[in-house]
Design a protein around this motif. Sequence first.
Motif, PDB file in Angstrom:
ATOM      1  N   GLN A 127    -116.138  21.713  59.585  1.00 41.74           N
ATOM      2  CA  GLN A 127    -114.812  20.921  59.267  1.00 41.74           C
ATOM      3  C   GLN A 127    -114.524  20.658  57.685  1.00 41.74           C
ATOM      4  O   GLN A 127    -115.593  20.226  57.139  1.00 41.74           O
ATOM      5  N   ARG A 129    -112.840  18.152  55.354  1.00 45.55           N
ATOM      6  CA  ARG A 129    -112.552  16.923  55.458  1.00 45.55           C
ATOM      7  C   ARG A 129    -112.145  16.173  54.043  1.00 45.55           C
ATOM      8  O   ARG A 129    -112.426  16.575  53.092  1.00 45.55           O
ATOM      9  N   THR A 196    -110.555   9.304  57.708  1.00 44.99           N
ATOM     10  CA  THR A 196    -110.814  10.907  57.645  1.00 44.99           C
ATOM     11  C   THR A 196    -110.045  11.691  58.009  1.00 44.99           C
ATOM     12  O   THR A 196    -109.549  11.778  59.246  1.00 44.99           O
ATOM     13  N   ALA A 198    -109.370  15.482  59.208  1.00 48.30           N
ATOM     14  CA  ALA A 198    -110.479  16.588  59.472  1.00 48.30           C
ATOM     15  C   ALA A 198    -109.697  17.808  59.867  1.00 48.30           C
ATOM     16  O   ALA A 198    -108.720  17.808  60.479  1.00 48.30           O
TER      17      ALA A 198
END
Length: 202
Positions: A127, A129, A196, A198
């Motif tokens: 991912q 982020r 976050t 993502a």
Amino acid sequence: SPGAIAPEPGTPITSRRLRAERGDEPETRERMIETIDEMQHMVEATLDFVRAEGRNEETRDTDLGALTESVVDDLKELGLDVAMVPGTRIVVRARPLGLKRALRNVIENAVHYGKGARVRVECAGGQARVIVEDSGPGVDEAELERLFEPFMRGEASRSRETGGIGLGLAVARTILRGHGGDVTLANRAGGGLTATLALPAG
């Protein structure tokens, strides 16, 4: 559908409607219910517009760090307390205008409710982020997910001075989920919140 905000029991709009329906004065009750229904329609229309806007924008390779830095720079020019930690270059497949809008919403939320924002970009576990940390009081664990509901704020621990969160986090989550990602919130061990954003990596 992904990112949908449904009027479920316990959400701010539904709670207000239930209270209105229990009101004593028929005329007042009807006016309140009408206003609340208009709020719900506004939420649905706004999120539908965001989804349609995303479908109309071309997906292309996007430098996530550069895009995030441009948002941070824009906010710094407005005199807001926001800073970015330099990181490695990460390219994602994204709709840049929509993603920029989501980034701005989340970072502005951290600045206004969390006394400033510190931002960094990283890649981990497949991912990409964007991590946004604030220095505010944090939020009760039970309320974290509810902050994505329109017009919700953490009454017990977030600032009351600037009003409700409105649609900012709901819109950001709708955009990220439309990219196959998500936005999440967590309390920081040292105080404040970590948001976050993502996305699937490159």
